[in-house]
Write a protein that holds these residues in place. Structure first.
Motif, PDB file in Angstrom:
ATOM      1  N   ALA A  72      37.497 -50.447  15.959  1.00  0.00           N
ATOM      2  CA  ALA A  72      35.806 -50.155  15.879  1.00  0.00           C
ATOM      3  C   ALA A  72      35.745 -49.153  16.669  1.00  0.00           C
ATOM      4  O   ALA A  72      35.952 -49.637  17.823  1.00  0.00           O
ATOM      5  N   VAL A  73      35.345 -48.234  16.551  1.00  0.00           N
ATOM      6  CA  VAL A  73      34.643 -46.980  17.361  1.00  0.00           C
ATOM      7  C   VAL A  73      33.458 -46.466  17.128  1.00  0.00           C
ATOM      8  O   VAL A  73      32.937 -46.790  16.149  1.00  0.00           O
ATOM      9  N   THR A  74      33.087 -45.764  18.461  1.00  0.00           N
ATOM     10  CA  THR A  74      31.871 -45.515  18.757  1.00  0.00           C
ATOM     11  C   THR A  74      31.479 -44.512  19.266  1.00  0.00           C
ATOM     12  O   THR A  74      32.758 -44.119  19.875  1.00  0.00           O
ATOM     13  N   ILE A  75      30.701 -43.103  18.969  1.00  0.00           N
ATOM     14  CA  ILE A  75      30.884 -42.309  19.494  1.00  0.00           C
ATOM     15  C   ILE A  75      29.156 -42.195  20.388  1.00  0.00           C
ATOM     16  O   ILE A  75      28.335 -42.971  19.997  1.00  0.00           O
ATOM     17  N   SER A  76      28.989 -41.380  21.614  1.00  0.00           N
ATOM     18  CA  SER A  76      27.872 -41.200  21.898  1.00  0.00           C
ATOM     19  C   SER A  76      27.378 -39.365  22.007  1.00  0.00           C
ATOM     20  O   SER A  76      28.332 -38.807  22.022  1.00  0.00           O
ATOM     21  N   ILE A  77      26.503 -38.763  22.004  1.00  0.00           N
ATOM     22  CA  ILE A  77      26.083 -37.938  21.383  1.00  0.00           C
ATOM     23  C   ILE A  77      24.651 -37.330  22.455  1.00  0.00           C
ATOM     24  O   ILE A  77      23.229 -37.877  22.961  1.00  0.00           O
ATOM     25  N   GLY A  78      24.929 -36.145  22.812  1.00  0.00           N
ATOM     26  CA  GLY A  78      24.160 -35.610  23.846  1.00  0.00           C
ATOM     27  C   GLY A  78      23.572 -33.473  23.246  1.00  0.00           C
ATOM     28  O   GLY A  78      24.632 -33.963  22.660  1.00  0.00           O
ATOM     29  N   GLY A  79      21.924 -33.659  23.262  1.00  0.00           N
ATOM     30  CA  GLY A  79      22.383 -32.180  22.831  1.00  0.00           C
ATOM     31  C   GLY A  79      20.660 -31.878  23.647  1.00  0.00           C
ATOM     32  O   GLY A  79      20.574 -32.245  24.009  1.00  0.00           O
ATOM     33  N   VAL A  80      21.102 -30.783  22.270  1.00  0.00           N
ATOM     34  CA  VAL A  80      19.995 -29.716  23.201  1.00  0.00           C
ATOM     35  C   VAL A  80      19.396 -28.756  22.074  1.00  0.00           C
ATOM     36  O   VAL A  80      20.381 -28.230  20.867  1.00  0.00           O
ATOM     37  N   VAL A  81      17.916 -27.962  22.004  1.00  0.00           N
ATOM     38  CA  VAL A  81      17.802 -27.420  20.667  1.00  0.00           C
ATOM     39  C   VAL A  81      16.959 -26.657  21.502  1.00  0.00           C
ATOM     40  O   VAL A  81      16.313 -26.449  22.156  1.00  0.00           O
TER      41      VAL A  81
END
Length: 274
Positions: free
Chosen positions: A216-225
């Motif tokens: 069971a693996v998850t990811i975290s995401i950070g973003g900018v527009v």
């Protein structure tokens, strides 16, 4: 030759792709120097004035065939060299473990993409969505199962992400277990939904690392527009995406944090968060 002279025929043939490697001999009753020059300027390889002995014509044709074989061999060698160079360039821009594009490819592409962001109707893109993705607790995966399994996890994650990427998206391995996804043309709300779909694509089911093991693996995401109203240079865009990723990690991981409009960069991303 009615309606088409030998000179015109030679020009058309030599001007076509198929005719570039045709050895063209003018055999004509005209023997003046200006006629010879016109024939050669039209693309002819030889200009022979009549009458000509059959033995001489045969020898000149054989010489032309030898020359054409050399020209074709050289062209083939050039095509092979070009293909080899393209392969080497592709390998230089590809991460060998995951098959994603690498950091060098991102450094080349991102400035060009950001230059194409601007007002609607004047620039190619109105928005550019930049996401930084990080595998949660990846160090624990390596420590518990070993680096080979860790590599398998990265490969499986990239394969799954590639299946969910938009056609206009490009995925880069930024370093270690961090990846960057760049997608032009997405408004902030669409970027939010898109990033969430990528997060769910990983979290929705375990990652199979072997026929007998899944994690069971998850990811975290950070973003900018980025937009005309909020332009950012490449290094700041990456820094702000990293800042957003850091906040997603601090908030509990397996989360998305999107900056819109881009927030002032604090530079406070030094604390390690797995």
């Amino acid at each position: 030759m009615p309606k088409l002279s030998g000179l015109d025929f030679c020009r058309r043939l030599k001007g076509s792709t198929a005719g570039q490697f045709v050895y063209f001999i003018f055999l004509t009753a005209r023997s003046e120097l200006k006629d010879c020059l016109q024939g050669l300027e039209a693309g002819a390889d030889e200009f022979i004035a009549k009458p000509v002995a059959p033995e001489e014509l045969r020898a000149r044709v054989q010489a032309g065939l030898r020359l054409q074989r050399l020209v074709q061999a050289l062209a083939q060698a050039n095509r092979q060299l070009q293909a080899r160079n393209e392969l080497l360039e592709s390998l230089a821009l590809t991460d060998p473990l995951t098959g994603a594009l690498n950091r060098r490819a991102l450094d080349q592409a991102l400035p060009r993409l950001l230059q194409q962001v601007g007002p609607q109707g004047k620039a190619r893109y109105r928005y550019l969505c930049l996401l930084m993705l990080d595998v949660d607790h990846f160090k624990q995966i390596n420590d518990t199962y070993g680096h080979f399994i860790g590599d398998c996890v990265l490969q499986a994650i990239v394969e799954r992400l590639q299946q969910h990427l938009r056609p206009s998206s490009l995925l880069y391995r930024y370093g270690g277990e961090e990846f960057v996804c760049v997608t032009p043309g997405l408004s902030p709300s669409r970027c939010q939904r898109y990033a969430e779909s990528l997060r769910q694509a990983i979290a929705s089911r375990p990652v199979e690392v072997s026929p007998r093991r899944s994690l069971a693996v998850t990811i975290s995401i950070g973003g900018v527009v980025i937009s005309e109203d909020h332009p950012l240079p490449p290094e700041v865009a990456l820094q702000q995406a990293d800042e957003a990723l850091y906040q997603a990690k601090r908030a509990g991981r397996n989360r998305l944090q999107l900056f819109w409009p881009p927030a002032p960069f604090s530079g406070n991303t030094s604390e390690e968060v797995l």
